[in-house]
Design a protein around this motif. Structure first.
Motif, PDB file in Angstrom:
ATOM      1  N   LEU A  16       1.059  -0.441   4.502  1.00  0.00           N
ATOM      2  CA  LEU A  16       1.809   0.793   4.709  1.00  0.00           C
ATOM      3  C   LEU A  16       0.906   1.929   5.176  1.00  0.00           C
ATOM      4  CD1 LEU A  16       4.292   0.791   1.672  1.00  0.00           C
ATOM      5  CD2 LEU A  16       4.716   0.046   4.024  1.00  0.00           C
ATOM      6  N   LYS A  17      -0.285   1.997   4.619  1.00  0.00           N
ATOM      7  CA  LYS A  17      -1.238   3.034   5.024  1.00  0.00           C
ATOM      8  C   LYS A  17      -1.654   2.883   6.484  1.00  0.00           C
ATOM      9  CE  LYS A  17      -3.378   3.775   0.473  1.00  0.00           C
ATOM     10  NZ  LYS A  17      -4.597   3.535  -0.345  1.00  0.00           N
ATOM     11  N   SER A  18      -1.554   1.669   7.005  1.00  0.00           N
ATOM     12  CA  SER A  18      -2.032   1.408   8.375  1.00  0.00           C
ATOM     13  C   SER A  18      -1.078   1.927   9.448  1.00  0.00           C
ATOM     14  CB  SER A  18      -2.229  -0.100   8.580  1.00  0.00           C
ATOM     15  OG  SER A  18      -0.976  -0.782   8.620  1.00  0.00           O
ATOM     16  N   GLU A  19       0.132   2.317   9.051  1.00  0.00           N
ATOM     17  CA  GLU A  19       1.132   2.752  10.028  1.00  0.00           C
ATOM     18  C   GLU A  19       1.409   4.243   9.860  1.00  0.00           C
ATOM     19  OE1 GLU A  19       3.166   3.631  12.729  1.00  0.00           O
ATOM     20  OE2 GLU A  19       2.855   1.438  12.826  1.00  0.00           O
ATOM     21  N   SER A  20       0.993   5.034  10.865  1.00  0.00           N
ATOM     22  CA  SER A  20       1.101   6.494  10.772  1.00  0.00           C
ATOM     23  C   SER A  20       2.548   6.993  10.774  1.00  0.00           C
ATOM     24  CB  SER A  20       0.332   7.149  11.927  1.00  0.00           C
ATOM     25  OG  SER A  20       0.868   6.756  13.178  1.00  0.00           O
ATOM     26  N   GLU A  21       3.483   6.179  11.269  1.00  0.00           N
ATOM     27  CA  GLU A  21       4.885   6.585  11.288  1.00  0.00           C
ATOM     28  C   GLU A  21       5.502   6.611   9.882  1.00  0.00           C
ATOM     29  OE1 GLU A  21       6.750   7.686  13.893  1.00  0.00           O
ATOM     30  OE2 GLU A  21       4.854   7.678  14.986  1.00  0.00           O
ATOM     31  N   ILE A  22       4.839   5.925   8.977  1.00  0.00           N
ATOM     32  CA  ILE A  22       5.300   5.946   7.579  1.00  0.00           C
ATOM     33  C   ILE A  22       4.659   7.167   6.926  1.00  0.00           C
ATOM     34  CG2 ILE A  22       5.401   4.705   5.384  1.00  0.00           C
ATOM     35  CD1 ILE A  22       5.016   2.117   7.005  1.00  0.00           C
ATOM     36  N   LEU A  23       5.489   8.128   6.529  1.00  0.00           N
ATOM     37  CA  LEU A  23       4.990   9.432   6.101  1.00  0.00           C
ATOM     38  C   LEU A  23       4.567   9.480   4.641  1.00  0.00           C
ATOM     39  CD1 LEU A  23       7.597  11.693   7.947  1.00  0.00           C
ATOM     40  CD2 LEU A  23       5.364  10.862   8.747  1.00  0.00           C
ATOM     41  N   ALA A  24       5.170   8.664   3.812  1.00  0.00           N
ATOM     42  CA  ALA A  24       4.823   8.664   2.393  1.00  0.00           C
ATOM     43  C   ALA A  24       5.283   7.355   1.776  1.00  0.00           C
ATOM     44  CB  ALA A  24       5.474   9.843   1.674  1.00  0.00           C
ATOM     45  N   THR A  42       8.232  -5.535  -8.450  1.00  0.00           N
ATOM     46  CA  THR A  42       7.516  -4.431  -7.818  1.00  0.00           C
ATOM     47  C   THR A  42       8.482  -3.609  -6.984  1.00  0.00           C
ATOM     48  OG1 THR A  42       5.403  -5.608  -7.716  1.00  0.00           O
ATOM     49  CG2 THR A  42       5.711  -3.794  -6.164  1.00  0.00           C
ATOM     50  N   ASP A  43       8.579  -2.317  -7.288  1.00  0.00           N
ATOM     51  CA  ASP A  43       9.443  -1.404  -6.551  1.00  0.00           C
ATOM     52  C   ASP A  43       8.587  -0.494  -5.681  1.00  0.00           C
ATOM     53  OD1 ASP A  43      12.403  -1.338  -8.050  1.00  0.00           O
ATOM     54  OD2 ASP A  43      10.763  -1.979  -9.343  1.00  0.00           O
ATOM     55  N   VAL A  44       8.781  -0.552  -4.381  1.00  0.00           N
ATOM     56  CA  VAL A  44       8.051   0.330  -3.478  1.00  0.00           C
ATOM     57  C   VAL A  44       9.051   1.100  -2.623  1.00  0.00           C
ATOM     58  CG1 VAL A  44       7.785  -1.476  -1.701  1.00  0.00           C
ATOM     59  CG2 VAL A  44       6.227   0.504  -1.738  1.00  0.00           C
ATOM     60  N   VAL A  45       8.812   2.393  -2.481  1.00  0.00           N
ATOM     61  CA  VAL A  45       9.708   3.262  -1.717  1.00  0.00           C
ATOM     62  C   VAL A  45       8.886   3.985  -0.658  1.00  0.00           C
ATOM     63  CG1 VAL A  45      11.498   5.023  -1.845  1.00  0.00           C
ATOM     64  CG2 VAL A  45      10.983   3.644  -3.869  1.00  0.00           C
ATOM     65  N   THR A  46       9.436   4.121   0.538  1.00  0.00           N
ATOM     66  CA  THR A  46       8.722   4.792   1.624  1.00  0.00           C
ATOM     67  C   THR A  46       9.629   5.831   2.284  1.00  0.00           C
ATOM     68  OG1 THR A  46       9.424   3.170   3.265  1.00  0.00           O
ATOM     69  CG2 THR A  46       7.356   2.730   2.126  1.00  0.00           C
ATOM     70  N   ILE A  47       8.988   6.734   3.009  1.00  0.00           N
ATOM     71  CA  ILE A  47       9.701   7.687   3.861  1.00  0.00           C
ATOM     72  C   ILE A  47       9.301   7.389   5.296  1.00  0.00           C
ATOM     73  CG2 ILE A  47      10.062  10.112   4.454  1.00  0.00           C
ATOM     74  CD1 ILE A  47       9.266  10.842   1.602  1.00  0.00           C
ATOM     75  N   CYS A  48      10.284   7.023   6.106  1.00  0.00           N
ATOM     76  CA  CYS A  48      10.012   6.688   7.505  1.00  0.00           C
ATOM     77  C   CYS A  48      11.307   6.825   8.285  1.00  0.00           C
ATOM     78  CB  CYS A  48       9.485   5.252   7.616  1.00  0.00           C
ATOM     79  SG  CYS A  48       9.046   4.761   9.302  1.00  0.00           S
ATOM     80  N   PHE A  55      10.135  -2.558   7.284  1.00  0.00           N
ATOM     81  CA  PHE A  55      10.473  -3.925   6.886  1.00  0.00           C
ATOM     82  C   PHE A  55       9.739  -4.962   7.735  1.00  0.00           C
ATOM     83  CE2 PHE A  55      14.613  -1.813   5.543  1.00  0.00           C
ATOM     84  CZ  PHE A  55      14.246  -1.753   4.204  1.00  0.00           C
ATOM     85  N   SER A  56       9.601  -4.700   9.018  1.00  0.00           N
ATOM     86  CA  SER A  56       8.905  -5.671   9.870  1.00  0.00           C
ATOM     87  C   SER A  56       7.437  -5.780   9.485  1.00  0.00           C
ATOM     88  CB  SER A  56       9.051  -5.289  11.346  1.00  0.00           C
ATOM     89  OG  SER A  56       8.436  -4.035  11.620  1.00  0.00           O
ATOM     90  N   LEU A  57       6.820  -4.642   9.132  1.00  0.00           N
ATOM     91  CA  LEU A  57       5.421  -4.674   8.681  1.00  0.00           C
ATOM     92  C   LEU A  57       5.284  -5.483   7.404  1.00  0.00           C
ATOM     93  CD1 LEU A  57       4.188  -0.993   9.225  1.00  0.00           C
ATOM     94  CD2 LEU A  57       3.232  -3.043  10.289  1.00  0.00           C
ATOM     95  N   LEU A  58       6.161  -5.215   6.452  1.00  0.00           N
ATOM     96  CA  LEU A  58       6.093  -5.932   5.177  1.00  0.00           C
ATOM     97  C   LEU A  58       6.353  -7.421   5.375  1.00  0.00           C
ATOM     98  CD1 LEU A  58       7.974  -3.467   2.778  1.00  0.00           C
ATOM     99  CD2 LEU A  58       5.513  -3.906   2.869  1.00  0.00           C
ATOM    100  N   GLU A  59       7.356  -7.744   6.177  1.00  0.00           N
ATOM    101  CA  GLU A  59       7.697  -9.148   6.371  1.00  0.00           C
ATOM    102  C   GLU A  59       6.598  -9.899   7.107  1.00  0.00           C
ATOM    103  OE1 GLU A  59      11.661  -9.102   8.057  1.00  0.00           O
ATOM    104  OE2 GLU A  59      12.358  -7.851   6.389  1.00  0.00           O
ATOM    105  N   PHE A 127       0.477   7.236  -0.781  1.00  0.00           N
ATOM    106  CA  PHE A 127      -0.020   8.274   0.129  1.00  0.00           C
ATOM    107  C   PHE A 127       1.121   9.224   0.449  1.00  0.00           C
ATOM    108  CE2 PHE A 127       1.327   4.706   2.750  1.00  0.00           C
ATOM    109  CZ  PHE A 127       2.119   5.305   3.724  1.00  0.00           C
ATOM    110  N   ASP A 128       0.757  10.380   0.994  1.00  0.00           N
ATOM    111  CA  ASP A 128       1.743  11.440   1.274  1.00  0.00           C
ATOM    112  C   ASP A 128       1.191  12.273   2.432  1.00  0.00           C
ATOM    113  OD1 ASP A 128       3.764  13.313   1.106  1.00  0.00           O
ATOM    114  OD2 ASP A 128       2.995  14.278  -0.709  1.00  0.00           O
ATOM    115  N   ARG A 129       1.385  11.789   3.662  1.00  0.00           N
ATOM    116  CA  ARG A 129       0.711  12.353   4.830  1.00  0.00           C
ATOM    117  C   ARG A 129       1.074  13.810   5.107  1.00  0.00           C
ATOM    118  NH1 ARG A 129      -1.381   7.611   6.956  1.00  0.00           N
ATOM    119  NH2 ARG A 129       0.036   5.822   6.931  1.00  0.00           N
ATOM    120  N   GLU A 130       2.322  14.175   4.856  1.00  0.00           N
ATOM    121  CA  GLU A 130       2.764  15.534   5.197  1.00  0.00           C
ATOM    122  C   GLU A 130       3.137  16.357   3.958  1.00  0.00           C
ATOM    123  OE1 GLU A 130       5.835  15.311   8.144  1.00  0.00           O
ATOM    124  OE2 GLU A 130       4.557  14.261   9.603  1.00  0.00           O
TER     125      GLU A 130
END
Length: 249
Positions: A16-24, A42-48, A55-59, A127-130
């Protein structure tokens, strides 16, 4: 299992950190509430803005590291602009899965709820880019349960009680059980306003955490019915407890 979960979290964090389009991104669920154990998922939540990117990155990384045996894409999420998928892996622990959610909103006000510790625990931020989550954390949103219309609530209980009684007298176990469960659920709704108002809408989930031990054991007793007679007796008991609670308030 804990090593498996730990490895999964490290993989998720890295990709997730490797993709700048994912904001948090953050870990929620039992990781946030502090109740994580050997049986936890495991529960993971993102802002994108692009859920399918996440999903494609995770898969892709899951497929490289493990064999994905099942993917459930949630069809009817209650949250606005939210997408969610669950993943099960070949060779993983028998109870384990990953719950991945993606929010599209970049408005920090939409995330204030997730910093309500009594409701969701403390999110473990990846992480929380913005600074979206940082801003949201400055003013956590508390739940304000709607005012209970006691007269209407009691009327609803009485209608369900009579419907249950009718089916019980007919000797129809399934129909009786359906309405009996609704009576128990209404009782729990009333108790939540006293013991866990920030989770007023959680229903039967997390009763053991949220209620005093004696009350949790009582709810368990109500749910461990063996026959229609058990349901009759417990329904009468619940009804009496509601009456006593009304008289003491």
């Amino acid at each position: 299992m804990q090593n498996f979960s730990k490895d999964i979290k490290e993989i998720i964090s890295s990709v997730l950190k490797s993709e700048s389009e994912i904001l948090a991104a953050w870990f929620g669920g039992s990781t946030a509430t502090g109740f994580e154990d050997a049986l936890s998922d495991t529960d993971v939540v993102t802002i994108c803005r692009q859920p399918e990117l996440v999903f494609s990155l995770l898969e892709k990384v899951f497929s490289e590291k493990f064999e994905i045996t099942h993917i459930w894409e949630v069809e009817d999420s209650p949250w606005k602009n939210f997408s969610q998928k669950f993943y099960i892996f070949n060779g993983g622990p028998a109870t384990y899965y990953v719950d991945a959610g993606v929010f599209q909103s970049t408005d920090e006000h939409d995330y204030r709820e997730y910093f309500n510790v009594e409701r969701h625990g403390s999110p473990q931020i990846i992480f929380d880019r913005e600074d979206i989550l940082k801003k949201a954390a400055l003013s956590p949103r508390a739940e304000v349960p709607t005012t209970l219309n006691e007269k209407n609530w009691c009327a609803r209980f009485e209608i369900l009680y009579r419907t249950f009684s009718k089916e019980a007298l007919r000797g129809k176990y399934i129909d009786s059980f359906v309405f009996y469960q609704r009576l128990v659920a209404l009782w729990v709704q009333l108790l939540r306003r006293e013991h866990s108002p920030q989770k007023h809408d959680f229903g039967l989930r997390y009763i053991y955490r949220d209620f005093p031990e004696a009350e949790a054991q009582c709810i368990e007793k109500y749910l461990r019915v063996h026959d229609i007679n058990d349901m009759k007796n417990f329904a009468v008991e619940i009804r009496q407890r509601i009456l006593e609670k009304r008289m003491s308030s």
